[in-house]
Design a protein around this motif. Structure first.
Motif, PDB file in Angstrom:
ATOM      1  N   LEU A 236     -50.837 -28.842  15.539  1.00  5.18           N
ATOM      2  CA  LEU A 236     -49.793 -27.861  15.245  1.00  5.18           C
ATOM      3  C   LEU A 236     -50.393 -26.568  14.716  1.00  5.18           C
ATOM      4  O   LEU A 236     -50.060 -25.464  15.185  1.00  5.18           O
ATOM      5  N   LEU A 237     -51.317 -26.690  13.760  1.00  2.00           N
ATOM      6  CA  LEU A 237     -51.884 -25.502  13.115  1.00  2.00           C
ATOM      7  C   LEU A 237     -52.867 -24.758  14.015  1.00  2.00           C
ATOM      8  O   LEU A 237     -53.139 -23.577  13.784  1.00  2.00           O
ATOM      9  N   LYS A 238     -53.400 -25.431  15.036  1.00  2.00           N
ATOM     10  CA  LYS A 238     -54.274 -24.758  15.988  1.00  2.00           C
ATOM     11  C   LYS A 238     -53.492 -24.003  17.063  1.00  2.00           C
ATOM     12  O   LYS A 238     -54.075 -23.298  17.889  1.00  2.00           O
ATOM     13  N   GLY A 239     -52.179 -24.165  17.063  1.00  2.00           N
ATOM     14  CA  GLY A 239     -51.357 -23.452  18.031  1.00  2.00           C
ATOM     15  C   GLY A 239     -51.040 -24.238  19.288  1.00  2.00           C
ATOM     16  O   GLY A 239     -50.373 -23.725  20.192  1.00  2.00           O
ATOM     17  N   GLY A 240     -51.501 -25.497  19.359  1.00  2.00           N
ATOM     18  CA  GLY A 240     -51.229 -26.289  20.552  1.00  2.00           C
ATOM     19  C   GLY A 240     -49.756 -26.561  20.750  1.00  2.00           C
ATOM     20  O   GLY A 240     -49.274 -26.697  21.881  1.00  2.00           O
ATOM     21  N   PHE A 241     -49.028 -26.621  19.641  1.00  2.00           N
ATOM     22  CA  PHE A 241     -47.595 -26.867  19.682  1.00  2.00           C
ATOM     23  C   PHE A 241     -46.834 -25.671  20.251  1.00  2.00           C
ATOM     24  O   PHE A 241     -45.748 -25.816  20.806  1.00  2.00           O
ATOM     25  N   ALA A 242     -47.406 -24.488  20.104  1.00  2.00           N
ATOM     26  CA  ALA A 242     -46.710 -23.261  20.504  1.00  2.00           C
ATOM     27  C   ALA A 242     -46.409 -23.227  21.994  1.00  2.00           C
ATOM     28  O   ALA A 242     -45.346 -22.737  22.413  1.00  2.00           O
ATOM     29  N   ASN A 243     -47.330 -23.739  22.820  1.00  2.00           N
ATOM     30  CA  ASN A 243     -47.087 -23.739  24.259  1.00  2.00           C
ATOM     31  C   ASN A 243     -45.909 -24.622  24.628  1.00  2.00           C
ATOM     32  O   ASN A 243     -45.106 -24.281  25.499  1.00  2.00           O
ATOM     33  N   GLU A 247     -42.217 -23.404  26.277  1.00  2.00           N
ATOM     34  CA  GLU A 247     -41.594 -23.988  27.471  1.00  2.00           C
ATOM     35  C   GLU A 247     -40.189 -24.503  27.157  1.00  2.00           C
ATOM     36  O   GLU A 247     -39.269 -24.338  27.959  1.00  2.00           O
ATOM     37  N   ASN A 248     -40.017 -25.119  25.994  1.00  2.00           N
ATOM     38  CA  ASN A 248     -38.684 -25.579  25.606  1.00  2.00           C
ATOM     39  C   ASN A 248     -37.712 -24.413  25.467  1.00  2.00           C
ATOM     40  O   ASN A 248     -36.560 -24.481  25.915  1.00  2.00           O
ATOM     41  N   LEU A 249     -38.163 -23.342  24.819  1.00  2.00           N
ATOM     42  CA  LEU A 249     -37.296 -22.179  24.622  1.00  2.00           C
ATOM     43  C   LEU A 249     -36.958 -21.511  25.949  1.00  2.00           C
ATOM     44  O   LEU A 249     -35.843 -21.016  26.145  1.00  2.00           O
ATOM     45  N   LEU A 301     -44.586 -27.734   9.480  1.00  2.00           N
ATOM     46  CA  LEU A 301     -43.796 -26.730  10.196  1.00  2.00           C
ATOM     47  C   LEU A 301     -43.862 -25.385   9.487  1.00  2.00           C
ATOM     48  O   LEU A 301     -44.064 -24.337  10.121  1.00  2.00           O
ATOM     49  N   TYR A 302     -43.696 -25.386   8.164  1.00  2.00           N
ATOM     50  CA  TYR A 302     -43.741 -24.131   7.408  1.00  2.00           C
ATOM     51  C   TYR A 302     -45.139 -23.514   7.443  1.00  2.00           C
ATOM     52  O   TYR A 302     -45.276 -22.284   7.528  1.00  2.00           O
ATOM     53  N   LEU A 303     -46.185 -24.355   7.394  1.00  2.00           N
ATOM     54  CA  LEU A 303     -47.530 -23.825   7.514  1.00  2.00           C
ATOM     55  C   LEU A 303     -47.732 -23.159   8.879  1.00  2.00           C
ATOM     56  O   LEU A 303     -48.368 -22.107   8.993  1.00  2.00           O
ATOM     57  N   ALA A 304     -47.194 -23.782   9.924  1.00  2.00           N
ATOM     58  CA  ALA A 304     -47.327 -23.238  11.267  1.00  2.00           C
ATOM     59  C   ALA A 304     -46.579 -21.909  11.393  1.00  2.00           C
ATOM     60  O   ALA A 304     -47.043 -20.977  12.057  1.00  2.00           O
ATOM     61  N   ILE A 305     -45.421 -21.818  10.772  1.00  2.00           N
ATOM     62  CA  ILE A 305     -44.658 -20.563  10.779  1.00  2.00           C
ATOM     63  C   ILE A 305     -45.434 -19.472  10.052  1.00  2.00           C
ATOM     64  O   ILE A 305     -45.541 -18.325  10.529  1.00  2.00           O
ATOM     65  N   ILE A 306     -46.005 -19.808   8.901  1.00  2.00           N
ATOM     66  CA  ILE A 306     -46.763 -18.837   8.115  1.00  2.00           C
ATOM     67  C   ILE A 306     -47.951 -18.314   8.910  1.00  2.00           C
ATOM     68  O   ILE A 306     -48.273 -17.117   8.900  1.00  2.00           O
ATOM     69  N   SER A 307     -48.627 -19.221   9.615  1.00  2.00           N
ATOM     70  CA  SER A 307     -49.823 -18.832  10.359  1.00  2.00           C
ATOM     71  C   SER A 307     -49.532 -18.318  11.761  1.00  2.00           C
ATOM     72  O   SER A 307     -50.441 -17.930  12.484  1.00  2.00           O
ATOM     73  N   GLY A 308     -48.239 -18.300  12.137  1.00  3.01           N
ATOM     74  CA  GLY A 308     -47.858 -17.824  13.455  1.00  3.01           C
ATOM     75  C   GLY A 308     -48.331 -18.713  14.583  1.00  3.01           C
ATOM     76  O   GLY A 308     -48.629 -18.227  15.676  1.00  3.01           O
ATOM     77  N   ARG A 309     -48.379 -20.027  14.345  1.00  2.00           N
ATOM     78  CA  ARG A 309     -48.927 -20.977  15.323  1.00  2.00           C
ATOM     79  C   ARG A 309     -47.854 -21.872  15.929  1.00  2.00           C
ATOM     80  O   ARG A 309     -48.158 -22.977  16.353  1.00  2.00           O
ATOM     81  N   ILE A 310     -46.620 -21.415  15.955  1.00  4.44           N
ATOM     82  CA  ILE A 310     -45.573 -22.237  16.554  1.00  4.44           C
ATOM     83  C   ILE A 310     -44.706 -21.394  17.487  1.00  4.44           C
ATOM     84  O   ILE A 310     -44.592 -20.197  17.300  1.00  4.44           O
TER      85      ILE A 310
END
Length: 310
Positions: A236-243, A247-249, A301-310
């Motif tokens: 999640l924190l590496k940005g893998g979740f963002a892709n 696609e879901n969005l 989730l909040y860490l990912a939002i803070i780091s812009g990785r989601i």
């Protein structure tokens, strides 16, 4: 048609599953619910899987067994091809993998719950899984989730494997309409997203009704240990979740006409939470009410939002 005659269609995706498919087919045949039609979409097996399926046709006494050719574009596209196939008609639809073992009441449990609902309301049933080794020894269970299933959860988490999911006819019609417009990351996550986005009902059963087999050829692994959870957090924190989120969005954007007013508002806030300053991202995420099932997951989730990785 009486309630006792309500038909289930099992949608099974296969690809080189000869090593384990016989045991799975045996567990499907042992289901306490009938009638059941089995639809198998084979995605280009070369190991004798289709020959084994052919040998099962005269043994399948619960309904029809139909083998079709899959699109050969991966497991998600294979399940999508069955979701949109107009030839598959039933009262309820259950997704199925080739290498698990179903408990005998896996279908009956879902049907019993769905019979209590208005058939016009999209409904989805899912459950925990027991995890077993390649040789069939049970070694644990998937996490027990206790927060309610909802669109706010579905935006950032798939709570159950497709091998545990059953949907009613209304949900299948909804899912087929949505899937005809877009591809998706995974059929289980997509079903959870679309059913909740449209105001449908989701039940998560805490009992493990499927034994999920872990082996080297699995496309998706189990999340049953702290090591696995930290691994998912790192992903999640590496940005893998963002892709996956992108696609879901994209899929939801193509189906905005299916969303309730509340889901559309939540979606808008979540989109805003993915851009802008840290403080604005956190503010929009809080306003959206989006959450994961565990405190550890929501922290990630909040860490990912803070780091812009989601």
């Amino acid at each position: 048609m009486s309630k006792q005659d309500q038909r289930v269609a099992i949608l099974m995706g296969t690809k080189d599953g000869a090593a384990f498919i016989e045991e799975q087919l045996g567990s499907l045949l042992a289901q306490s619910h009938s009638p059941v039609d089995l639809w198998i979409s084979d995605d280009g097996s070369t190991d004798g899987t289709t020959a084994l399926i052919g040998a099962w046709k005269p043994r399948w006494h619960k309904g029809r067994l139909t083998l079709v050719d899959g699109p050969r574009q991966g497991f998600a596209a294979n399940f999508r091809s069955m979701i949109v196939d107009p030839r598959i008609e039933a009262d309820y639809y259950a997704f199925c993998d080739q290498d698990d073992i179903w408990e005998p009441d896996r279908l009956e449990s879902a049907v019993r719950w769905m019979r209590t609902l208005d058939a016009e309301i999209p409904a989805m049933f899912c459950s925990r899984t027991a995890t077993m080794t390649e040789t069939g020894s049970v070694i644990g269970c998937s996490p027990l989730f206790q927060r309610p299933p909802s669109f706010r959860n579905a935006l950032v988490q798939s709570i159950a494997g497709g091998n545990t999911i059953m949907i009613n006819g209304a949900a299948r019609d909804l899912l087929a309409k949505a899937s005809s417009k877009t591809r998706f990351v995974s059929h289980d996550w997509w079903a959870y997203l679309i059913v909740t986005a449209a105001g449908g009902i989701v039940r998560y059963d805490p009992r493990p009704l499927v034994r999920y087999r872990q082996h080297g050829a699995n496309l998706v692994g189990a999340n049953v240990s702290w090591r696995a959870r930290f691994s998912r957090l790192a992903h999640l924190l590496k940005g893998g979740f963002a892709n996956w989120t992108d696609e879901n969005l994209s899929g939801l954007a193509a189906n905005r006409d299916l969303l309730t007013t509340d889901a559309a508002a939540c979606l808008g806030l979540f989109i805003l939470a993915r851009k802008g300053s840290i403080f604005s991202r956190l503010s929009y995420l809080r306003q959206s009410g989006v959450y994961r099932q565990t405190p550890f997951g929501t922290f990630g989730l909040y860490l990912a939002i803070i780091s812009g990785r989601i």
